[in-house]
Design a protein around this motif. Structure first.
Motif, PDB file in Angstrom:
ATOM      1  N   ASP A  81       0.671  -1.237  -0.061  1.00 36.97           N
ATOM      2  CA  ASP A  81       0.084  -0.010   0.050  1.00 36.97           C
ATOM      3  C   ASP A  81       0.717   1.237  -0.155  1.00 36.97           C
ATOM      4  O   ASP A  81       0.475   2.153  -0.701  1.00 36.97           O
ATOM      5  CB  ASP A  81      -0.756  -0.134   1.219  1.00 36.97           C
ATOM      6  N   SER A  82       2.024   1.362   0.720  1.00 34.26           N
ATOM      7  CA  SER A  82       2.750   2.470   0.942  1.00 34.26           C
ATOM      8  C   SER A  82       4.224   2.068   1.153  1.00 34.26           C
ATOM      9  O   SER A  82       4.573   0.765   1.770  1.00 34.26           O
ATOM     10  CB  SER A  82       2.199   3.414   1.838  1.00 34.26           C
ATOM     11  N   ILE A  83       5.188   3.062   0.628  1.00 35.97           N
ATOM     12  CA  ILE A  83       6.564   2.946   0.894  1.00 35.97           C
ATOM     13  C   ILE A  83       7.135   3.860   1.484  1.00 35.97           C
ATOM     14  O   ILE A  83       6.941   5.198   1.100  1.00 35.97           O
ATOM     15  CB  ILE A  83       7.382   2.716  -0.602  1.00 35.97           C
ATOM     16  N   THR A  84       7.882   3.807   2.609  1.00 35.53           N
ATOM     17  CA  THR A  84       8.620   4.841   3.305  1.00 35.53           C
ATOM     18  C   THR A  84       9.854   5.075   2.907  1.00 35.53           C
ATOM     19  O   THR A  84      10.551   3.976   3.136  1.00 35.53           O
ATOM     20  CB  THR A  84       8.213   4.714   4.957  1.00 35.53           C
ATOM     21  N   VAL A  85      10.333   6.238   2.414  1.00 32.88           N
ATOM     22  CA  VAL A  85      11.537   6.409   2.195  1.00 32.88           C
ATOM     23  C   VAL A  85      12.326   7.727   2.937  1.00 32.88           C
ATOM     24  O   VAL A  85      11.302   8.719   3.006  1.00 32.88           O
ATOM     25  CB  VAL A  85      11.858   6.444   0.542  1.00 32.88           C
ATOM     26  N   ALA A  86      13.429   8.009   2.718  1.00 30.36           N
ATOM     27  CA  ALA A  86      14.234   9.293   3.198  1.00 30.36           C
ATOM     28  C   ALA A  86      14.775   9.862   2.114  1.00 30.36           C
ATOM     29  O   ALA A  86      14.780  11.093   2.413  1.00 30.36           O
ATOM     30  CB  ALA A  86      15.149   8.862   4.425  1.00 30.36           C
ATOM     31  N   ASP A  87      15.313   9.305   1.074  1.00 27.41           N
ATOM     32  CA  ASP A  87      15.977   9.914   0.265  1.00 27.41           C
ATOM     33  C   ASP A  87      15.199  10.719  -0.735  1.00 27.41           C
ATOM     34  O   ASP A  87      14.115   9.949  -1.401  1.00 27.41           O
ATOM     35  CB  ASP A  87      16.997   8.950  -0.664  1.00 27.41           C
ATOM     36  N   PRO A  88      15.385  11.862  -1.022  1.00 30.14           N
ATOM     37  CA  PRO A  88      14.401  12.790  -2.028  1.00 30.14           C
ATOM     38  C   PRO A  88      14.271  11.838  -3.769  1.00 30.14           C
ATOM     39  O   PRO A  88      13.129  12.036  -4.060  1.00 30.14           O
ATOM     40  CB  PRO A  88      14.900  13.950  -2.071  1.00 30.14           C
TER      41      PRO A  88
ATOM     42  N   ASP B 216       1.773   3.178  -8.261  1.00 32.52           N
ATOM     43  CA  ASP B 216       0.875   3.305  -7.656  1.00 32.52           C
ATOM     44  C   ASP B 216       0.915   3.780  -6.155  1.00 32.52           C
ATOM     45  O   ASP B 216      -0.105   4.070  -5.322  1.00 32.52           O
ATOM     46  CB  ASP B 216      -0.197   2.175  -7.868  1.00 32.52           C
ATOM     47  N   MET B 217       1.935   2.901  -5.616  1.00 30.93           N
ATOM     48  CA  MET B 217       1.944   2.792  -3.998  1.00 30.93           C
ATOM     49  C   MET B 217       2.170   4.226  -3.500  1.00 30.93           C
ATOM     50  O   MET B 217       2.644   5.281  -3.977  1.00 30.93           O
ATOM     51  CB  MET B 217       3.017   2.332  -3.640  1.00 30.93           C
ATOM     52  N   ASP B 218       1.437   4.520  -2.144  1.00 28.79           N
ATOM     53  CA  ASP B 218       1.583   5.849  -1.625  1.00 28.79           C
ATOM     54  C   ASP B 218       2.969   6.097  -1.211  1.00 28.79           C
ATOM     55  O   ASP B 218       3.760   5.126  -0.781  1.00 28.79           O
ATOM     56  CB  ASP B 218       0.583   5.883  -0.354  1.00 28.79           C
ATOM     57  N   VAL B 219       3.362   7.367  -1.216  1.00 27.18           N
ATOM     58  CA  VAL B 219       4.985   7.646  -1.102  1.00 27.18           C
ATOM     59  C   VAL B 219       4.925   8.338   0.286  1.00 27.18           C
ATOM     60  O   VAL B 219       4.347   9.483   0.283  1.00 27.18           O
ATOM     61  CB  VAL B 219       5.510   8.571  -1.942  1.00 27.18           C
ATOM     62  N   VAL B 220       5.663   7.712   1.332  1.00 25.94           N
ATOM     63  CA  VAL B 220       5.595   8.283   2.579  1.00 25.94           C
ATOM     64  C   VAL B 220       7.055   8.886   2.869  1.00 25.94           C
ATOM     65  O   VAL B 220       8.030   8.131   2.865  1.00 25.94           O
ATOM     66  CB  VAL B 220       5.278   7.258   3.810  1.00 25.94           C
ATOM     67  N   VAL B 221       7.233  10.145   3.297  1.00 30.33           N
ATOM     68  CA  VAL B 221       8.332  10.611   3.626  1.00 30.33           C
ATOM     69  C   VAL B 221       8.609  10.213   5.045  1.00 30.33           C
ATOM     70  O   VAL B 221       7.813  10.516   5.932  1.00 30.33           O
ATOM     71  CB  VAL B 221       8.296  12.203   3.548  1.00 30.33           C
ATOM     72  N   SER B 222       9.912   9.591   5.293  1.00 27.25           N
ATOM     73  CA  SER B 222      10.289   9.101   6.742  1.00 27.25           C
ATOM     74  C   SER B 222      10.618  10.279   7.558  1.00 27.25           C
ATOM     75  O   SER B 222      10.990  11.466   7.023  1.00 27.25           O
ATOM     76  CB  SER B 222      11.253   8.272   6.464  1.00 27.25           C
ATOM     77  N   VAL B 223      10.642   9.931   8.877  1.00 26.11           N
ATOM     78  CA  VAL B 223      11.291  10.870  10.027  1.00 26.11           C
ATOM     79  C   VAL B 223      12.629  11.280   9.480  1.00 26.11           C
ATOM     80  O   VAL B 223      12.806  12.056  10.018  1.00 26.11           O
ATOM     81  CB  VAL B 223      11.004  10.378  11.312  1.00 26.11           C
ATOM     82  N   LEU B 224      13.280  10.036   8.806  1.00 27.54           N
ATOM     83  CA  LEU B 224      14.605  10.205   8.589  1.00 27.54           C
ATOM     84  C   LEU B 224      14.817  11.314   7.434  1.00 27.54           C
ATOM     85  O   LEU B 224      16.011  11.551   7.255  1.00 27.54           O
ATOM     86  CB  LEU B 224      15.459   9.064   8.297  1.00 27.54           C
ATOM     87  N   SER B 225      13.791  11.860   6.950  1.00 23.26           N
ATOM     88  CA  SER B 225      14.138  12.961   6.124  1.00 23.26           C
ATOM     89  C   SER B 225      14.123  14.396   7.021  1.00 23.26           C
ATOM     90  O   SER B 225      14.374  15.559   6.377  1.00 23.26           O
ATOM     91  CB  SER B 225      13.001  13.020   5.191  1.00 23.26           C
ATOM     92  N   PHE B 226      13.829  14.185   8.080  1.00 28.40           N
ATOM     93  CA  PHE B 226      13.864  15.450   9.084  1.00 28.40           C
ATOM     94  C   PHE B 226      12.837  16.693   8.595  1.00 28.40           C
ATOM     95  O   PHE B 226      13.490  17.752   8.602  1.00 28.40           O
ATOM     96  CB  PHE B 226      15.058  15.828   9.144  1.00 28.40           C
TER      97      PHE B 226
ATOM     98  N   THR C 268       2.240  11.460   1.991  1.00 30.60           N
ATOM     99  CA  THR C 268       2.364  11.658   3.428  1.00 30.60           C
ATOM    100  C   THR C 268       3.706  11.843   3.907  1.00 30.60           C
ATOM    101  O   THR C 268       4.863  11.387   3.335  1.00 30.60           O
ATOM    102  CB  THR C 268       1.926  10.269   4.152  1.00 30.60           C
ATOM    103  N   ILE C 269       3.839  12.882   4.740  1.00 31.83           N
ATOM    104  CA  ILE C 269       4.873  13.137   5.563  1.00 31.83           C
ATOM    105  C   ILE C 269       4.784  12.883   7.076  1.00 31.83           C
ATOM    106  O   ILE C 269       3.878  13.162   7.763  1.00 31.83           O
ATOM    107  CB  ILE C 269       5.219  14.692   5.362  1.00 31.83           C
ATOM    108  N   VAL C 270       5.935  12.088   7.536  1.00 34.98           N
ATOM    109  CA  VAL C 270       6.036  12.048   8.790  1.00 34.98           C
ATOM    110  C   VAL C 270       6.936  12.856   9.455  1.00 34.98           C
ATOM    111  O   VAL C 270       7.983  12.968   9.094  1.00 34.98           O
ATOM    112  CB  VAL C 270       6.649  10.278   9.330  1.00 34.98           C
ATOM    113  N   ILE C 271       6.472  13.673  10.170  1.00 39.04           N
ATOM    114  CA  ILE C 271       7.034  14.994  10.527  1.00 39.04           C
ATOM    115  C   ILE C 271       8.279  14.586  11.727  1.00 39.04           C
ATOM    116  O   ILE C 271       8.004  13.672  12.462  1.00 39.04           O
ATOM    117  CB  ILE C 271       6.077  16.050  11.302  1.00 39.04           C
ATOM    118  N   ASP C 272       9.276  15.262  11.545  1.00 40.28           N
ATOM    119  CA  ASP C 272      10.335  14.904  12.547  1.00 40.28           C
ATOM    120  C   ASP C 272       9.690  15.286  13.947  1.00 40.28           C
ATOM    121  O   ASP C 272       9.465  16.030  14.347  1.00 40.28           O
ATOM    122  CB  ASP C 272      11.421  16.101  12.127  1.00 40.28           C
TER     123      ASP C 272
END
Lengths: 344, 128
Positions: free
Chosen positions: A100-107, A118-128, A145-149
């Motif tokens: 359903d979704s992939i969490t990544v840190a690299d832009p 098609d997968m949702d793109v989640v910005v990791s906390v490790l993108s700060f 989605t963005i996971v806030i630092d």
């Protein structure tokens, strides 16, 4: 409320987890370290076939599956032709599985995923992401989605400005419990990313950063309070920011995870707050922080200007409520902070 | 004998038995006794050269040998397990742990041998 819950990574663990709670919206786990690592320790390295089986099982239970590929450093491999092709191949396979979704840190990965899959793109906390400007940047790259630092978990003006700046979803990590303004944060996650990613893997002696992290708190227990966790009871204070919360704990036992899920789903926990905090689990039998005695502290943190040496609120609160486990003739007991040899 | 003398003897004896059983140069590089703040206690034996496949084939024998080792050190063999290096078949350690009531619940919840991907349980005695 949508709760994203850690999963240890094998089918047996997933079965235990999903049979233990009806409050889980999504589970997340690492993928194979052969392609993209993750910025935290893992207990498993599921192959694509295993991910497929577990994803089907989660979907049958009405639970979404998220794969965490949030390496904060790949040593430039992602920019080589071979590295790029391998990573793109892996994304394609995960997409085919129905993740359903992939969490990544690299832009770069945010953009690759947003463009082609098609997968949702989640910005990791490790993108700060700790500012509206950074949030806008990731949204423009294609973040769903963005996971806030978590460093700004108690800075409501920042949280509100991020909410106002973007239209993508926001997620808050509630129990990471890293040090506030941790000096090891980047180095530690980079180390984990290499240790839990494609080779060459460092053959380290000890995890210096983790040992320092623990010793800093033992020597200065106010750090336990300053750490920007969110109490289960305080989730309601964040509802105007988001209704999506992530519980950390990929290396914990299922029983520990379910206890945390229960606490956050019910927005209530009776007992030691340390039971819920992920990154400092090795201290949970050293310190006792009565969660109920933290009631109301959020009001101070809402207006906190983060000038600790002038304020001293967290230090006073730590001295007032934290207890230290000790041993006496009758067995285990608790003593006040300061009488156990700590250096505050 | 002192505790360390007992442990030295037990470590060497178990290593010899495993080498004879498996026919490979398994090393038990360190045996440690531990006592945790939560109330758990036991021993950890760090291993090199032991694989999960070895365990799955010779589990009955290895369990018997390890139970004898643990019992000789006056440790209740009610919970015996190995820890794997995550994502591999390498066994990092063999462990005997007398569980406190809190930690007991972490392991009692599941019914299989793998409550976590890095743990393989050899023996777990459920409590009443």
């Amino acid at each position: 409320m949508k709760l994203y819950v850690p999963h240890v990574g094998h089918l047996e663990g997933l079965e235990d987890l999903l049979s233990g709670s009806d409050d889980i919206y999504a589970v997340y786990m690492a993928g194979s370290p052969d392609y993209i690592g993750t910025g935290r320790t893992n207990l498993s390295a599921p192959k694509l076939e295993e991910i497929a089986i577990q994803t089907e099982y989660a979907h049958d239970k009405g639970v979404k599956m998220e794969i965490i590929l949030n390496s904060s450093c790949m040593g430039g491999q992602q920019l080589t032709p071979e590295g790029y092709r391998t990573i793109d191949w892996y994304f394609d396979k995960l997409n085919g599985i129905g993740i359903d979704s992939i969490t990544v840190a690299d832009p770069l990965f945010v953009e690759m995923l947003a463009k082609d899959y098609d997968m949702d793109v989640v910005v990791s906390v490790l993108s700060f992401v700790d500012s509206p400007q950074k949030a806008e940047f990731y949204e423009q790259l294609g973040a769903t989605t963005i996971v806030i630092d978590p460093a700004v978990n108690r800075q409501f003006d920042k949280l509100e400005s991020i909410r106002d700046a973007v239209s993508c979803d926001l997620k808050l990590l509630v129990n990471e419990a890293c040090l506030y303004q941790c000096p090891f944060r980047y180095a530690h996650f980079n180390f984990f990313s290499h240790a839990n990613g494609p080779g060459p893997k460092p053959n380290v002696l000890d995890d210096y950063y983790y040992f320092k992290c623990l010793s800093l708190r033992i020597n200065d227990p106010q750090q336990l309070i300053k750490s920007p966790w969110i109490r289960p009871e305080d989730l309601k204070e964040y509802r105007h920011i988001t209704d999506t919360f992530k519980i950390g704990g990929r290396t914990q036992f299922v029983n520990w995870i379910l206890n945390a899920v229960d606490a956050y789903a019910n927005e209530s926990y009776e007992g030691n707050l340390m039971d819920l905090l992920d990154s400092i689990k090795d201290l949970k039998d050293h310190f006792f922080i009565p969660n109920s005695e933290l009631s109301g502290a959020i009001e101070q943190w809402k207006r906190c200007d983060k000038v600790c040496h002038k304020c001293g609120y967290c230090k006073r609160l730590a001295e007032k409520i934290i207890r230290v486990y000790s041993q006496d003739e009758d067995g285990r007991c608790m003593v006040p902070l300061g009488s156990s040899g700590d250096r505050t | 004998m002192t505790i360390t003398q007992d442990m030295l003897k037990a470590r060497g004896a178990l290593e010899n038995k495993l080498r004879e059983l498996l026919g490979i140069p398994v090393f038990l590089i360190e045996m440690d006794a531990f006592a945790l703040p939560c109330g758990c206690g036991g021993i950890t034996i760090n291993t090199r050269g032991l694989q999960l496949d070895d365990l799955e084939v010779f589990e009955e024998h290895i369990l018997k040998y390890f139970t004898e080792t643990v019992t000789s050190l006056e440790i209740d063999p009610s919970f015996l397990f190995v820890r794997l290096i995550p994502g591999t078949s390498e066994i990092a350690s063999i462990n005997a742990r007398m569980l406190c009531s809190n930690c007991y619940m972490d392991f009692a919840r599941g019914s299989g041998k793998r409550p976590r991907p890095d743990i393989y349980i050899l023996r777990f005695d459920s409590r009443e």
